[in-house]
Design a protein around this motif. Structure first.
Motif, PDB file in Angstrom:
ATOM      1  N   UNK A   1     -21.855  27.112   7.222  1.00 16.65           N
ATOM      2  CA  UNK A   1     -22.928  27.515   6.319  1.00 16.65           C
ATOM      3  C   UNK A   1     -23.204  26.472   5.244  1.00 16.65           C
ATOM      4  N   UNK A   2     -22.130  25.918   4.677  1.00 21.09           N
ATOM      5  CA  UNK A   2     -22.315  25.060   3.507  1.00 21.09           C
ATOM      6  C   UNK A   2     -22.879  23.683   3.849  1.00 21.09           C
ATOM      7  N   UNK A   3     -22.951  23.362   5.147  1.00 23.21           N
ATOM      8  CA  UNK A   3     -23.470  22.051   5.544  1.00 23.21           C
ATOM      9  C   UNK A   3     -24.886  22.099   6.114  1.00 23.21           C
ATOM     10  N   UNK A   4     -25.365  23.288   6.411  1.00 25.60           N
ATOM     11  CA  UNK A   4     -26.675  23.393   7.068  1.00 25.60           C
ATOM     12  C   UNK A   4     -27.502  24.512   6.457  1.00 25.60           C
ATOM     13  N   UNK A   5     -28.776  24.544   6.842  1.00 27.61           N
ATOM     14  CA  UNK A   5     -29.641  25.652   6.485  1.00 27.61           C
ATOM     15  C   UNK A   5     -29.862  25.800   5.001  1.00 27.61           C
ATOM     16  N   UNK A   6     -30.214  27.029   4.604  1.00 25.75           N
ATOM     17  CA  UNK A   6     -30.469  27.374   3.215  1.00 25.75           C
ATOM     18  C   UNK A   6     -31.600  26.508   2.645  1.00 25.75           C
ATOM     19  N   UNK A   7     -31.648  26.401   1.322  1.00 28.66           N
ATOM     20  CA  UNK A   7     -32.763  25.686   0.677  1.00 28.66           C
ATOM     21  C   UNK A   7     -32.733  24.194   0.966  1.00 28.66           C
ATOM     22  N   UNK A   8     -31.538  23.643   1.267  1.00 30.15           N
ATOM     23  CA  UNK A   8     -31.473  22.196   1.538  1.00 30.15           C
ATOM     24  C   UNK A   8     -32.285  21.840   2.784  1.00 30.15           C
ATOM     25  N   UNK A   9     -32.270  22.701   3.784  1.00 34.47           N
ATOM     26  CA  UNK A   9     -33.071  22.468   4.990  1.00 34.47           C
ATOM     27  C   UNK A   9     -34.520  22.863   4.764  1.00 34.47           C
TER      28      UNK A   9
ATOM     29  N   UNK B   1     -37.302  30.744   7.970  1.00 30.70           N
ATOM     30  CA  UNK B   1     -36.488  31.945   7.748  1.00 30.70           C
ATOM     31  C   UNK B   1     -35.194  31.894   8.548  1.00 30.70           C
ATOM     32  N   UNK B   2     -35.188  31.193   9.684  1.00 26.91           N
ATOM     33  CA  UNK B   2     -33.964  31.031  10.486  1.00 26.91           C
ATOM     34  C   UNK B   2     -32.872  30.286   9.724  1.00 26.91           C
ATOM     35  N   UNK B   3     -33.238  29.585   8.668  1.00 27.77           N
ATOM     36  CA  UNK B   3     -32.249  28.813   7.903  1.00 27.77           C
ATOM     37  C   UNK B   3     -31.389  29.696   7.007  1.00 27.77           C
ATOM     38  N   UNK B   4     -31.679  30.994   6.982  1.00 25.55           N
ATOM     39  CA  UNK B   4     -30.903  31.949   6.188  1.00 25.55           C
ATOM     40  C   UNK B   4     -30.250  32.962   7.115  1.00 25.55           C
ATOM     41  N   UNK B   5     -28.949  33.163   6.949  1.00 22.84           N
ATOM     42  CA  UNK B   5     -28.171  34.044   7.822  1.00 22.84           C
ATOM     43  C   UNK B   5     -28.462  35.504   7.485  1.00 22.84           C
ATOM     44  N   UNK B   6     -29.002  36.247   8.455  1.00 20.51           N
ATOM     45  CA  UNK B   6     -29.327  37.663   8.265  1.00 20.51           C
ATOM     46  C   UNK B   6     -28.101  38.511   7.962  1.00 20.51           C
ATOM     47  N   UNK B   7     -26.929  38.074   8.405  1.00 22.95           N
ATOM     48  CA  UNK B   7     -25.717  38.875   8.228  1.00 22.95           C
ATOM     49  C   UNK B   7     -25.072  38.656   6.860  1.00 22.95           C
ATOM     50  N   UNK B   8     -25.587  37.704   6.095  1.00 24.51           N
ATOM     51  CA  UNK B   8     -25.067  37.393   4.758  1.00 24.51           C
ATOM     52  C   UNK B   8     -26.036  37.960   3.722  1.00 24.51           C
ATOM     53  N   UNK B   9     -25.561  38.907   2.900  1.00 27.04           N
ATOM     54  CA  UNK B   9     -26.450  39.599   1.954  1.00 27.04           C
ATOM     55  C   UNK B   9     -27.097  38.643   0.955  1.00 27.04           C
ATOM     56  N   UNK B  10     -26.350  37.628   0.492  1.00 17.97           N
ATOM     57  CA  UNK B  10     -26.913  36.669  -0.467  1.00 17.97           C
ATOM     58  C   UNK B  10     -27.999  35.813   0.187  1.00 17.97           C
TER      59      UNK B  10
ATOM     60  N   UNK C   1     -11.346  34.456   7.066  1.00 22.15           N
ATOM     61  CA  UNK C   1     -11.954  33.598   6.039  1.00 22.15           C
ATOM     62  C   UNK C   1     -12.643  32.396   6.684  1.00 22.15           C
ATOM     63  N   UNK C   2     -12.014  31.848   7.722  1.00 22.07           N
ATOM     64  CA  UNK C   2     -12.601  30.703   8.428  1.00 22.07           C
ATOM     65  C   UNK C   2     -13.881  31.123   9.148  1.00 22.07           C
ATOM     66  N   UNK C   3     -13.857  32.347   9.698  1.00 18.29           N
ATOM     67  CA  UNK C   3     -15.023  32.857  10.412  1.00 18.29           C
ATOM     68  C   UNK C   3     -16.217  33.008   9.480  1.00 18.29           C
ATOM     69  N   UNK C   4     -15.968  33.406   8.224  1.00 12.88           N
ATOM     70  CA  UNK C   4     -17.049  33.608   7.261  1.00 12.88           C
ATOM     71  C   UNK C   4     -17.740  32.306   6.881  1.00 12.88           C
ATOM     72  N   UNK C   5     -17.058  31.168   7.157  1.00 13.85           N
ATOM     73  CA  UNK C   5     -17.668  29.880   6.826  1.00 13.85           C
ATOM     74  C   UNK C   5     -18.761  29.502   7.827  1.00 13.85           C
ATOM     75  N   UNK C   6     -18.784  30.198   8.965  1.00 15.19           N
ATOM     76  CA  UNK C   6     -19.784  29.909   9.998  1.00 15.19           C
ATOM     77  C   UNK C   6     -20.882  30.978   9.978  1.00 15.19           C
ATOM     78  N   UNK C   7     -22.073  30.598  10.421  1.00 16.41           N
ATOM     79  CA  UNK C   7     -23.158  31.571  10.522  1.00 16.41           C
ATOM     80  C   UNK C   7     -22.822  32.590  11.613  1.00 16.41           C
TER      81      UNK C   7
ATOM     82  N   UNK D   1     -26.235  22.312  19.716  1.00 21.06           N
ATOM     83  CA  UNK D   1     -25.858  23.589  20.306  1.00 21.06           C
ATOM     84  C   UNK D   1     -24.496  24.097  19.903  1.00 21.06           C
ATOM     85  N   UNK D   2     -23.890  23.534  18.838  1.00 22.14           N
ATOM     86  CA  UNK D   2     -22.546  23.943  18.399  1.00 22.14           C
ATOM     87  C   UNK D   2     -22.636  24.944  17.246  1.00 22.14           C
ATOM     88  N   UNK D   3     -21.558  25.727  17.054  1.00 23.34           N
ATOM     89  CA  UNK D   3     -21.473  26.617  15.890  1.00 23.34           C
ATOM     90  C   UNK D   3     -21.531  25.775  14.622  1.00 23.34           C
ATOM     91  N   UNK D   4     -22.106  26.340  13.571  1.00 19.14           N
ATOM     92  CA  UNK D   4     -22.357  25.525  12.379  1.00 19.14           C
ATOM     93  C   UNK D   4     -21.787  26.152  11.113  1.00 19.14           C
TER      94      UNK D   4
END
Length: 584
Positions: free
Chosen positions: A39-47, A183-192, A19-25, A34-37
């Protein structure tokens, strides 16, 4: 009993870790440091809000120059119609050629963020020089005195074109990277997030069009009625705003590390496959060389599955007896991984699809060249107001602004239910529809020109360099249709070249899209040159003379229509044979 509790504890711990792993891209993106990020704090439409704001302002600046450039060249630098049209399309071609420079730097060394930042500064410098060339008396060409139009001096030409081509260089680093960076702001591995990424390309082009419609209406009017200094100064201001918007979003962005020179990797595959031309490629693809790690040897790239076509390139991944004995697999000029070989295969498979975009781009180039020239020989009055001919290109943009939300909110959900595909139409289907609409657009321009020439003959205005009393709003259909063609073809190309490209080559593949646009503009210039040469033999005025009333611009448009139809038929064959990329 203790054993059961221990097992339950291990299962619970594993679930928590999962579950913790799913929170990261999971697409190898990192934050600014250069750190792991998360999902809910970065990227997506907010970026993407900042990226879309940047693109809107940058496109407003670009179209503030491009939309009415042919008018500046003919009315301020006093160039002829054909020569000005060639200069416009050559400059536009250069603007779409320089993305190759930006792409190589982004994929190999700087990354997309720093490439956009660096080239934006060059862009702004070019805008400032262009504004000065239209503002300072010593740099401004002398205005016409009646029918006498003194040519611009060599220093005036030099300063103007230095500014113009610095803009062409600056836009190269932005065009090749900004859509891919978004497009990089959206995780390819996440279907949504993957579905949202499909919408991003639509709204990316929507933001481009907002900048375009402001430029082709408000800025064009300023240039022709207030002055070119202010008309170029306002776009310069917006380019500054684009840079500010881009940097403001930095804490929210997701970054992909550059994977090394894609050109070098391509050359390594070619050299290794030639060196091993005498080796036999095993039938079992699992015997070909690939790293055992989860990730490929290419930084920022996932592994690619082996494909059966172009097997001659597979020799680059065949492990020779010498390499096996020495247990040395590190020389990429002798041994490449399957993923590295597949990168080149993907580029080769994409090439025919890419090539069909050249004719489309040649047709599209008419919207800012010969469509404007045609409009200048029509009635531009709307009551007491005179519509600048370049402003009719705004209906191209209005078509985009209309079709993007219709496509994204209505067509995609309906076709998704019918086809079962995430984005409704596939990228290839979408592009094919756009090619068909572009045929309708250039045909409409030809029919309008036939009507205009008939009216010129009827009113005995063939030998007179005067506009024909045919309202310029008859150009609306051809511009509106071209806008629809852009939404289907160009946005489809953005999706196609991003999704089908290898992870570490996305900037390069986006640049290939713009390269086809560049070659289309150069092709348009070449066709104008050839047509002018052959149609002016024997003292004839030709198809595109300074006085369009004695020309045959309709024949030129029909020539482009024929090329478009032929191109569309070739595309249908190519699209049916295309094989999709497969990631591990």
């Amino acid at each position: 009993m203790g054993s059961i509790e221990d097992d339950a504890s291990l299962v619970e711990k594993a679930l928590l870790q999962d579950e913790e792993k799913k929170q990261y891209t999971e697409d190898d993106t990192v934050d600014f440091k250069g750190r792991s990020i998360l999902k809910h704090k970065t990227g997506n439409w907010r970026a993407c809000t900042f990226i879309l704001g940047t693109e809107c302002c940058e496109r407003l600046a670009y179209y503030g120059i491009a939309a009415n450039l042919v008018t500046y060249l003919t009315h301020r630098l006093h160039e002829g119609n054909a020569y000005a049209a060639r200069n416009v399309t050559t400059w536009q071609g250069t603007c779409y050629l320089t993305p190759l420079i930006g792409a190589v730097l982004a994929d190999a060394y700087w990354g997309r963020y720093w490439t956009i930042a660096g080239f934006s500064i060059i862009y702004l410098i070019g805008m400032c020089i262009l504004t000065l060339s239209a503002s300072l008396p010593i740099l401004k060409p002398i205005e016409c005195l009646g029918s006498i139009c003194p040519p611009a001096t060599p220093p005036q030409y030099v300063v103007f074109f230095i500014g113009l081509y610095l803009i062409a260089l600056g836009t190269g680093g932005i065009k090749s990277c900004v859509s891919s960076f978004g497009a990089d702001q959206f995780d390819d591995t996440d279907s949504q997030e993957r579905i949202k990424k499909g919408s991003f390309f639509n709204w990316f082009y929507f933001s481009v069009s907002i900048g375009g419609v402001i430029s082709s209406t408000f800025l064009v009017w300023i240039q022709e009625n207030v002055g070119w200094g202010l008309g170029f100064g306002i776009p310069t201001l917006f380019m500054g705003l684009a840079i500010v918007s881009f940097f403001l979003g930095t804490p929210l962005y997701r970054f992909k590390k550059p994977g090394g020179s894609p050109i070098t990797r391509i050359c390594q595959v070619v050299v290794a496959s030639v060196r091993k031309r005498n080796l036999v490629v095993p039938e079992d693809s699992s015997l070909l060389y690939e790293t055992l790690d989860k990730n490929s040897v290419i930084e920022g790239s996932r592994k690619l599955k082996h494909s059966d076509e172009l097997r001659c390139l597979d020799r680059a991944a065949v492990v020779s007896d010498v390499e096996r004995k020495q247990d040395d697999y590190s020389n990429r000029w002798r041994l490449c991984s399957v993923t590295q070989v597949e990168e080149l295969k993907i580029l080769i498979r994409m090439f025919p699809v890419w090539a069909t975009g050249i004719i489309f781009s040649a047709v599209y180039a008419q919207t800012t060249s010969l469509f404007v020239v045609q409009g200048r020989m029509m009635d531009t009055s709307v009551g007491s107001f005179h519509m600048p001919p370049a402003s009719l290109a705004s209906f191209n943009v209005i078509g985009i602004l209309f079709w993007v939300p219709v496509y994204d909110r209505i067509i995609v959900p309906i076709t998704r239910k019918i086809t079962g595909k995430e984005r409704g139409f596939s990228e290839l289907q979408r592009m094919g529809i756009g090619l068909f609409i572009s045929v309708l657009s250039i045909s409409a321009a030809a029919i309008l020109e036939i009507t205009r020439l008939k009216l010129a003959k009827k009113l005995d205005l063939v030998d007179k360099l005067v506009p024909i009393p045919l309202n310029i709003f008859w150009q609306v259909p051809q511009n509106f249709l071209m806008g629809a063609a852009e939404v289907f073809t160009l946005v489809g190309q953005l999706e196609f070249f991003y999704d089908q490209s290898p992870d570490a080559m996305r900037s390069l593949c986006s640049a290939l899209l713009y390269l086809s646009t560049s070659l289309g503009s150069y092709l348009s210039s070449f066709i104008v040159i050839i047509v002018t040469y052959f149609t002016t033999q024997g003292g004839k005025p030709g198809w595109v003379p300074n006085n369009l009333n004695e020309g045959r611009l309709d024949q030129f448009f029909w020539l482009m229509t024929g090329l478009s139809i032929l191109n569309m038929l070739v595309y249908i064959v190519v699209a049916k044979r295309y094989k999709q990329k497969r990631s591990s």
